[in-house]
Every structure is written in structure tokens, then in C-alpha cells.
Enzyme design. Sequence first.
Site, PDB file in Angstrom:
ATOM      1  N   LYS A 111      -7.425 -16.047   2.803  1.00 60.06           N
ATOM      2  CA  LYS A 111      -6.521 -17.349   3.096  1.00 60.06           C
ATOM      3  C   LYS A 111      -6.816 -18.224   1.998  1.00 60.06           C
ATOM      4  CE  LYS A 111      -6.166 -16.686   7.960  1.00 60.06           C
ATOM      5  NZ  LYS A 111      -6.704 -17.190   9.258  1.00 60.06           N
ATOM      6  N   LYS A 194       3.578   1.735  10.968  1.00 63.17           N
ATOM      7  CA  LYS A 194       3.562   1.207  12.240  1.00 63.17           C
ATOM      8  C   LYS A 194       4.431   0.352  12.559  1.00 63.17           C
ATOM      9  CE  LYS A 194      -0.133  -2.218  12.751  1.00 63.17           C
ATOM     10  NZ  LYS A 194      -0.386  -3.006  11.664  1.00 63.17           N
ATOM     11  N   LYS A 197       5.697  -7.063  12.601  1.00 61.32           N
ATOM     12  CA  LYS A 197       6.515  -8.294  12.233  1.00 61.32           C
ATOM     13  C   LYS A 197       6.691  -8.221  10.758  1.00 61.32           C
ATOM     14  CE  LYS A 197       7.207 -13.010  12.584  1.00 61.32           C
ATOM     15  NZ  LYS A 197       6.211 -14.372  12.596  1.00 61.32           N
TER      16      LYS A 197
END
Length: 328
Positions: A111, A194, A197
Site C-alpha cells: 500500500k 476466478k 470485482k
Amino acid sequence: MEKVVSGIRPTGNLHLGNYFGAVKSFVKMQDDYDCMFFIADWHSLTTHPKPENIQQSVRTILAEYMACGIDPQKAPIYVQSDVKETLELYLFLNMNAYLGELERVTTFKEKARKQPDNVNAGLLTYPTLMAADILQHRAAKVPVGKDQEQNMEMARKCARRFNHIYGVEFFPEPQNFYFSEKALKVPGLDGSGKMGKSEGNCIYLRDDDKTITKKVMKAVTDSGPQEPNSQKPEVIENLFTFLRIASTEDTYNYFDEKWNDCTLRYGDLKKQIAADLCSIVAPIRQRIEEYSANTELLDRIAREGADRARESASATLKEVRRIVGFRS
Ligand code: TRP
């Protein structure tokens, strides 16, 4: 009953991948464990300092989880920021968490790389806030995905260190509870691995029949079976996985035979999948709509959830203060 606690990241609407993964496992767990779920809205400030419509997304999460079968009587759901006790434990844990170990956490490094202009202290201490979420309830188990392993290791370290520094056996070390091994993995409809989102290939629990059907009919296929009893390529295997998830065994076998004798028409297969997915999603969607319209109920569920969480957390905090040497 063993205590189980888990946080839900407010990241948009639930899709079939979530449903057959985490959410169905949560629904099952609420009968076997003393569960508590919460919406991690403070955590989201580490990456999104100005959350948009946080009240609304909290209500959406409540409506969707309840529509999937979470029963707040069995498993209270609360909003993290409603339970201020967490902050006090977060502070205590931060006093015994070290810069070096926090900086080594992979998610922190990732991050920090992604948002170089906002490497804030909350981001650094994300794991201690998560530890406080868990330890305030003295939870035994935490259902998490593989990506949370390091954060869980930190939570155990916080528990162990607290016990060691103050010479007590107070916090149990919370164990990872992997549901993902048992849970069904829903593939993408675009031939990719898979449903997710970020992959942009999702069927959402809010999708209506028409949308679902359109998405399924667009699924990637190939030119059809060439030789009897051949192995299915991945894109076709994925479609059969949907049959396994949504249809009966007879239906699965019917299409499997058609594949094996090379008479399978993908259009028929997709129509079947679409119809069976619709019959799973439609009642959930209807419940989502009903719950969403009842904001009074949703707000009450969150309030009652917070009351129960506060009760559990304040009992822990009282002891923590005493152990550390403050007035309890
Ligand atoms: N870090 C978790 C995630 O990204 C969310 C979370 C916050 C959590 N606090 C928690 C999960 C406590 C389990 C227990 O998914």
C-alpha cells in the site's frame, strides 16, 4: 461455544464469488460458533481518507449479509466505528508494537508503494487495529483469506507480547480459520480464473434475471467438443463448475454426457446455467430489496450489534486497564 470474530471490508456489492466463498461459510458458522461480524469502516480510512456514502454502504452490507442468511440474533453485526472501546485497546497494543515489524508487513509495503503520498500512521498500524478488533472479544478463531496471514500473525504476536510483558495469561492467541479450502471457488465467465470485482466478471446478488442471463450467455467458450470423451478445456470446465454450483446432479450428468458424445450445444448449456443461477439469486435479491427499504430495521440491527460488541469489549478493557496498572 468458541468465539469467532471477522471483519468485513466495505468494498461494494456482494457477487456470487463472495456468496459461495466467505458469506455461505459465515452463515454456516453462526450455528456452530459464538460469532460476531463487523464492518471495518475505520480500516478503510487508511486508504480512503474521504469515504463516500459510508452510511449507505454500511446499510448495503447489512442488507446483503442478512439477505444471504446471517441472522443478527445468532451473529451480531456491528459497525467498527460504533465501538470506541476498540480504540483504547488499539492504543495499548500500539505501545508494544515496533516500527520495524510493522514496516515489514507485506500489505503495508504494497500500500505504501501504491499511495506514496499517503503513507499514514493508520496504514502502518493497520495490523494493531485489526488485532484490537479480535482481541477485544478474546476470540479463538478468525475466518480469513490467505492474504490476511501476516495480519493474523501480528494479532497473535500482540496477544503473546501483552501476556508476556504483564506476566498474565489473558489473551488467547487467535487462530486462522480457513474456509477457502472448503468453500466453492466460483470461476469467472470470461474464461479467467476466478470471479472477482477487480476482474470485472461478476454476477452480483443484486443483478436481475435479465442481467444474469445476459452475462451468462456472453461467457467465453470454444468451437465445441471435437472428439468423444475428451478432456474439457478450462473455459468449458468453468461452465461445468457453474452447473456443479447451481444445478442438480442429474442436470450436470446430462450435459456431461452431451459433452462426451460431442452433441453438446453451448447455447443450451448456458441457458440452463442462467436459469439455475437466477433461481438461486432471485430470492436473495428480493430479500436485499426488502431489507434495503427498511433503513429503520438496518439501523436497529447495527445499534444492537454495537451494544453486544461493546459489552464484550468493555469487559476485556476493564481487565486490560487493571493488568496494565490503570484504574479499572
Ligand atoms: N483486514 C481484513 C481484510 O482486509 C479486514 C479486517 C479488519 C478483519 N479487522 C479484522 C478481518 C478483524 C478479521 C478480523 O479483509
